[in-house]
Design a protein around this motif. Structure first.
Motif, PDB file in Angstrom:
ATOM      1  N   ALA A   1     -92.659  -1.413  -6.942  1.00  0.00           N
ATOM      2  CA  ALA A   1     -93.161  -2.437  -5.842  1.00  0.00           C
ATOM      3  C   ALA A   1     -93.412  -1.945  -4.134  1.00  0.00           C
ATOM      4  O   ALA A   1     -93.437  -3.414  -3.909  1.00  0.00           O
ATOM      5  CB  ALA A   1     -92.395  -3.785  -6.614  1.00  0.00           C
ATOM      6  N   GLY A   2     -93.480  -1.415  -4.306  1.00  0.00           N
ATOM      7  CA  GLY A   2     -93.962  -0.790  -2.832  1.00  0.00           C
ATOM      8  C   GLY A   2     -95.240  -0.870  -2.564  1.00  0.00           C
ATOM      9  O   GLY A   2     -95.966  -2.504  -3.217  1.00  0.00           O
ATOM     10  N   ALA A   3     -95.842  -0.428  -1.633  1.00  0.00           N
ATOM     11  CA  ALA A   3     -98.045  -0.986  -1.273  1.00  0.00           C
ATOM     12  C   ALA A   3     -98.605  -0.620  -2.411  1.00  0.00           C
ATOM     13  O   ALA A   3     -99.198  -1.271  -2.496  1.00  0.00           O
ATOM     14  CB  ALA A   3     -97.297  -0.234   0.298  1.00  0.00           C
ATOM     15  N   ALA A   4     -98.199   0.517  -2.850  1.00  0.00           N
ATOM     16  CA  ALA A   4     -99.488   0.365  -3.811  1.00  0.00           C
ATOM     17  C   ALA A   4     -99.230  -0.129  -5.216  1.00  0.00           C
ATOM     18  O   ALA A   4     -99.876  -0.532  -5.809  1.00  0.00           O
ATOM     19  CB  ALA A   4     -98.254   2.505  -3.984  1.00  0.00           C
ATOM     20  N   GLY A   5     -97.774  -0.349  -5.642  1.00  0.00           N
ATOM     21  CA  GLY A   5     -97.519  -0.872  -7.178  1.00  0.00           C
ATOM     22  C   GLY A   5     -97.952  -2.111  -7.006  1.00  0.00           C
ATOM     23  O   GLY A   5     -98.654  -3.398  -7.481  1.00  0.00           O
TER      24      GLY A   5
ATOM     25  N   ILE B   1     -94.467  -5.506 -13.867  1.00  0.00           N
ATOM     26  CA  ILE B   1     -93.543  -4.315 -12.953  1.00  0.00           C
ATOM     27  C   ILE B   1     -92.491  -4.007 -12.632  1.00  0.00           C
ATOM     28  O   ILE B   1     -91.785  -4.538 -12.843  1.00  0.00           O
ATOM     29  CB  ILE B   1     -93.627  -4.549 -11.087  1.00  0.00           C
ATOM     30  CG1 ILE B   1     -95.428  -4.516 -10.770  1.00  0.00           C
ATOM     31  CG2 ILE B   1     -93.796  -4.139 -10.567  1.00  0.00           C
ATOM     32  CD1 ILE B   1     -95.642  -5.862  -9.145  1.00  0.00           C
ATOM     33  N   VAL B   2     -91.709  -2.693 -12.818  1.00  0.00           N
ATOM     34  CA  VAL B   2     -90.868  -2.147 -13.125  1.00  0.00           C
ATOM     35  C   VAL B   2     -90.200  -1.353 -11.492  1.00  0.00           C
ATOM     36  O   VAL B   2     -90.350  -0.951 -11.259  1.00  0.00           O
ATOM     37  CB  VAL B   2     -90.683  -1.119 -13.852  1.00  0.00           C
ATOM     38  CG1 VAL B   2     -88.795  -0.641 -13.523  1.00  0.00           C
ATOM     39  CG2 VAL B   2     -91.131  -1.207 -15.356  1.00  0.00           C
ATOM     40  N   ASP B   3     -89.121  -2.630 -10.542  1.00  0.00           N
ATOM     41  CA  ASP B   3     -88.422  -2.237  -9.749  1.00  0.00           C
ATOM     42  C   ASP B   3     -86.954  -2.853  -9.250  1.00  0.00           C
ATOM     43  O   ASP B   3     -86.806  -3.504  -9.632  1.00  0.00           O
ATOM     44  CB  ASP B   3     -89.159  -3.020  -8.741  1.00  0.00           C
ATOM     45  CG  ASP B   3     -89.015  -1.736  -6.593  1.00  0.00           C
ATOM     46  OD1 ASP B   3     -89.790  -0.759  -6.435  1.00  0.00           O
ATOM     47  OD2 ASP B   3     -87.993  -1.861  -6.618  1.00  0.00           O
TER      48      ASP B   3
ATOM     49  N   SER C   1     -87.887  -6.900  -3.004  1.00  0.00           N
ATOM     50  CA  SER C   1     -89.729  -6.199  -3.376  1.00  0.00           C
ATOM     51  C   SER C   1     -90.589  -6.820  -3.991  1.00  0.00           C
ATOM     52  O   SER C   1     -89.681  -8.111  -4.658  1.00  0.00           O
ATOM     53  CB  SER C   1     -89.018  -4.842  -3.701  1.00  0.00           C
ATOM     54  OG  SER C   1     -89.434  -4.180  -5.158  1.00  0.00           O
ATOM     55  N   PRO C   2     -91.958  -7.545  -3.750  1.00  0.00           N
ATOM     56  CA  PRO C   2     -92.552  -6.275  -2.651  1.00  0.00           C
ATOM     57  C   PRO C   2     -92.466  -6.984  -0.752  1.00  0.00           C
ATOM     58  O   PRO C   2     -92.368  -8.769  -0.483  1.00  0.00           O
ATOM     59  CB  PRO C   2     -93.868  -6.290  -2.895  1.00  0.00           C
ATOM     60  CG  PRO C   2     -94.492  -7.666  -3.606  1.00  0.00           C
ATOM     61  CD  PRO C   2     -92.633  -8.186  -4.313  1.00  0.00           C
ATOM     62  N   TYR C   3     -92.397  -5.958  -0.126  1.00  0.00           N
ATOM     63  CA  TYR C   3     -92.589  -6.373   1.339  1.00  0.00           C
ATOM     64  C   TYR C   3     -93.406  -6.126   2.108  1.00  0.00           C
ATOM     65  O   TYR C   3     -93.081  -4.874   1.964  1.00  0.00           O
ATOM     66  CB  TYR C   3     -90.774  -7.061   1.571  1.00  0.00           C
ATOM     67  CG  TYR C   3     -90.183  -6.106   1.396  1.00  0.00           C
ATOM     68  CD1 TYR C   3     -90.104  -4.908   2.110  1.00  0.00           C
ATOM     69  CD2 TYR C   3     -89.413  -5.915   0.597  1.00  0.00           C
ATOM     70  CE1 TYR C   3     -89.573  -3.784   2.447  1.00  0.00           C
ATOM     71  CE2 TYR C   3     -88.562  -4.763   0.799  1.00  0.00           C
ATOM     72  CZ  TYR C   3     -88.227  -3.897   1.441  1.00  0.00           C
ATOM     73  OH  TYR C   3     -87.937  -2.077   1.021  1.00  0.00           O
ATOM     74  N   ASP C   4     -93.325  -6.226   4.158  1.00  0.00           N
ATOM     75  CA  ASP C   4     -94.114  -5.720   4.411  1.00  0.00           C
ATOM     76  C   ASP C   4     -93.423  -4.093   5.136  1.00  0.00           C
ATOM     77  O   ASP C   4     -92.365  -4.895   6.608  1.00  0.00           O
ATOM     78  CB  ASP C   4     -94.411  -7.132   5.549  1.00  0.00           C
ATOM     79  CG  ASP C   4     -95.215  -6.274   6.386  1.00  0.00           C
ATOM     80  OD1 ASP C   4     -95.962  -5.026   6.737  1.00  0.00           O
ATOM     81  OD2 ASP C   4     -94.861  -6.742   8.173  1.00  0.00           O
ATOM     82  N   ARG C   5     -93.235  -3.429   4.747  1.00  0.00           N
ATOM     83  CA  ARG C   5     -92.099  -2.339   4.998  1.00  0.00           C
ATOM     84  C   ARG C   5     -92.487  -1.414   6.545  1.00  0.00           C
ATOM     85  O   ARG C   5     -91.098  -1.582   7.022  1.00  0.00           O
ATOM     86  CB  ARG C   5     -92.387  -0.864   3.895  1.00  0.00           C
ATOM     87  CG  ARG C   5     -91.078  -0.139   4.155  1.00  0.00           C
ATOM     88  CD  ARG C   5     -91.623   1.257   3.559  1.00  0.00           C
ATOM     89  NE  ARG C   5     -91.453   0.797   1.572  1.00  0.00           N
ATOM     90  CZ  ARG C   5     -90.498   0.522   1.388  1.00  0.00           C
ATOM     91  NH1 ARG C   5     -89.497   0.795   2.110  1.00  0.00           N
ATOM     92  NH2 ARG C   5     -90.764   0.288   0.084  1.00  0.00           N
ATOM     93  N   PRO C   6     -93.778  -1.491   6.902  1.00  0.00           N
ATOM     94  CA  PRO C   6     -93.777  -1.102   8.325  1.00  0.00           C
ATOM     95  C   PRO C   6     -93.079  -2.061   9.584  1.00  0.00           C
ATOM     96  O   PRO C   6     -92.619  -1.885  10.382  1.00  0.00           O
ATOM     97  CB  PRO C   6     -95.665  -1.692   8.564  1.00  0.00           C
ATOM     98  CG  PRO C   6     -95.928  -1.524   6.795  1.00  0.00           C
ATOM     99  CD  PRO C   6     -95.063  -2.086   6.123  1.00  0.00           C
ATOM    100  N   ASN C   7     -92.310  -3.041   8.758  1.00  0.00           N
ATOM    101  CA  ASN C   7     -92.302  -4.351   9.774  1.00  0.00           C
ATOM    102  C   ASN C   7     -90.724  -4.058  10.181  1.00  0.00           C
ATOM    103  O   ASN C   7     -90.329  -4.563  11.090  1.00  0.00           O
ATOM    104  CB  ASN C   7     -92.529  -5.662   9.860  1.00  0.00           C
ATOM    105  CG  ASN C   7     -93.279  -6.546  11.042  1.00  0.00           C
ATOM    106  OD1 ASN C   7     -92.810  -6.251  11.419  1.00  0.00           O
ATOM    107  ND2 ASN C   7     -93.987  -7.387  10.511  1.00  0.00           N
ATOM    108  N   LEU C   8     -90.605  -3.077   9.085  1.00  0.00           N
ATOM    109  CA  LEU C   8     -88.853  -3.358   9.198  1.00  0.00           C
ATOM    110  C   LEU C   8     -88.392  -2.202  10.446  1.00  0.00           C
ATOM    111  O   LEU C   8     -87.176  -2.337  11.228  1.00  0.00           O
ATOM    112  CB  LEU C   8     -88.443  -2.186   8.234  1.00  0.00           C
ATOM    113  CG  LEU C   8     -88.864  -3.545   6.334  1.00  0.00           C
ATOM    114  CD1 LEU C   8     -88.086  -2.309   5.852  1.00  0.00           C
ATOM    115  CD2 LEU C   8     -88.512  -4.019   6.690  1.00  0.00           C
TER     116      LEU C   8
END
Length: 522
Positions: A143-147, A165-167, A172-179
């Motif tokens: 459930a990241g960017a692509a999923g 979606i399996v995660d 997730s999903p969240y805005d990973r670059p902001n981390l």
């Protein structure tokens, strides 16, 4: 997602403007109904859409018109001028659309319309063509960017079947670059981080199963889960992403040693930094240096040290000009560098380097890169080569199985070489393309890679992909925060990095797209 607000400026488009105010390919920033509106002319048609990018609030009036679309200057999101549709990530939500009418010698904007972000408005089949057969059940692992982007695109294409979606990650999903950027720096509140509000996926019949996928059975078309019943699929997208490379050295598992990949990692690092006085960051990667900048911003009195084996930060990716600038920028903010060194030992209060130097530290962050999570694919017998091997349509070697994001190694349309790219925007766009292909679009993934990296008040935009180059052609000065660097091999531009030259970055992207899509010469 929050972002900077575009102030109202330009003409009141509800009152109208001269019908000849724009020539073909021109745009104008105005406002209507108290909102910023972009008016653009393409051929003999005029369009009006919201002027603020729905990703981070970028000013679309400063972007680039490409056909009947506009691209955001900040992070290269793309919107349809006709419908306001968000055509390409990182923007996921559409902008509002206004009707443009000609009244005598004036153009008047009226009748604002807005749409659900997952409204089925993305056509796949040409008018009159038979709709391709669609799978009844689509399963997405990750459930990241692509999923996440893939699941949404399925609904936007009018897919009415089952989406699971399996995660195993709860947030997730969240805005990973902001981390590693504004969230860690304290400039982005917690509510900005989720990509969607609570209940959004359920409302669009996207089921998220919180479990770890343990085995893929391509013969039975089943995904085995830890602690849950197997999930059957008719079409499967693998989007398992990447995980941090973990250093094996004495003290590497002490409680004050942190990695940064997930939201929980970022939260833990924020809590730990509040108690710290000296931090050592092992690795001068983008993540490592963004962490350095963010921690300095959050805690100006925190002493930050960076230790890394290279002689210049990011030189392998960005070359000497930008590498030297990034180092000087961090030094200006008080960061100390220990280059040409690796760590040999971590204790509760220090880090020892290979030259014997000991750096006092009550917080250690390791950022030495990531590796693709390919075990699930490899155990299932899929072709794997430093990533999951896919074709230009993102299909794996197994029937009805696609892969996207950090794990996928695909044939680059510009060079013909297989590449794997660990960037958020690339992963989202791959997920969107994979979703359309699952529904029979037959669409090559030929997007030009893009990423951005933020360091204090400086953001570097990078388009293309250059693992090596013959020359780095520099225009401007990085020290002046005004520079373009072109990475050239064999006379061909493979990538372009810019600082505060957003239009040049967009123009370079369009230029590389045209080169990659041009017919091959015989």
């Amino acid at each position: 997602m929050g972002g900077s607000e575009t102030k109202l400026s330009g003409p009141d488009l509800e009152q109208g403007v001269d019908a000849n105010a724009l020539v073909d390919g021109e745009k104008l920033l105005g406002h209507a109904g108290g909102e910023p509106v972009l008016l653009a002319r393409v051929g003999g048609e005029h369009f009006a859409i919201g002027a603020t990018c729905t990703h981070y609030g970028g000013p679309l009036a400063e972007g680039e018109l490409v056909g009947d679309t506009v691209r955001c200057p900040w992070h290269h999101a793309c919107f349809s001028l006709r419908t306001g549709e968000a055509l390409r990530a990182p923007a996921l939500n559409p902008v509002a659309c206004w009707r443009v009418e000609r009244r005598g010698d004036r153009l008047v904007v009226s009748r604002k319309t807005e749409r659900d972000p997952l409204a089925p408005t993305y056509p796949l089949a040409r008018p009159g063509a038979a709709a391709p057969a669609r799978p009844a059940r689509v399963v997405i692992v990750g459930a990241g960017a692509a999923g996440a982007a893939a699941a949404e695109m399925l609904r936007r294409c009018g897919y009415d079947g089952s989406i699971t979606i399996v995660d195993e990650e709860a947030s997730s999903p969240y805005d990973r670059p902001n981390l590693s950027k504004d969230y860690l720096a304290g400039n982005a509140p917690e509510e900005w981080i989720p990509l969607r509000p609570e209940g959004f996926h359920a409302a669009h019949r996207i089921e998220i199963v919180r479990a770890r996928a343990t085995r893929l059975d391509t013969a039975q078309r089943l995904v085995q889960l830890d602690g849950h019943a197997p999930v059957p699929y008719d079409a499967l997208l693998l989007a398992t992403g990447a995980e941090p490379v973990r250093l094996s050295l004495p003290g590497g598992d002490l409680p004050h040693v942190h990695y940064l990949r997930s939201l929980s990692d970022s939260r833990a690092l924020i809590q730990a930094s509040a108690r710290a006085t000296r931090v050592v960051i092992l690795g001068a990667s983008f993540i490592g240096l963004e962490v350095a900048a963010s921690l300095v911003t959050r805690h100006p009195k925190l002493q930050v040290h960076v230790a890394a084996p290279e002689s210049l930060p990011l030189e392998r990716v960005l070359g000497q000009e930008l590498g030297a600038f990034i180092e000087s920028l961090h030094r200006e903010h008080g960061v100390s560098f220990h280059l040409g060194q690796t760590a040999t030992r971590i204790t509760k209060d220090s880090v020892t380097l290979e030259n014997g130097e000991q750096i006092a530290a009550d917080l250690v962050v390791i950022g030495v890169g990531v590796r693709p999570r390919v075990q699930l694919a490899a155990d299932a017998g899929l072709a794997v080569d430093r990533g999951v091997t896919v074709d230009e349509y993102l299909r794996t070697s197994a029937p009805d199985v696609w892969a996207a994001g950090d794990i996928a190694r695909w044939p680059d349309a510009l060079t013909g070489q297989r590449i794997r790219v660990e960037h958020w925007v690339v992963a989202e766009r791959m997920g969107q393309t994979a979703a359309r292909n699952i529904l029979g679009a037959g669409e090559r993934f030929d997007d030009v890679p893009f990423f951005w990296s933020a360091h204090y008040d400086v953001s570097i935009n990078y388009v293309g992909h250059a693992e090596r180059w013959d020359a780095a052609r520099v225009d401007g000065k990085a020290a002046d925060r005004d520079v373009t660097v072109r990475y050239v091999e064999g006379g061909r531009t493979l990538a372009v990095a810019t600082i505060f030259r957003d239009r040049e970055s967009l123009e370079a992207e369009v230029e590389m797209e045209r080169a990659s899509r041009a017919p091959a010469r015989s």
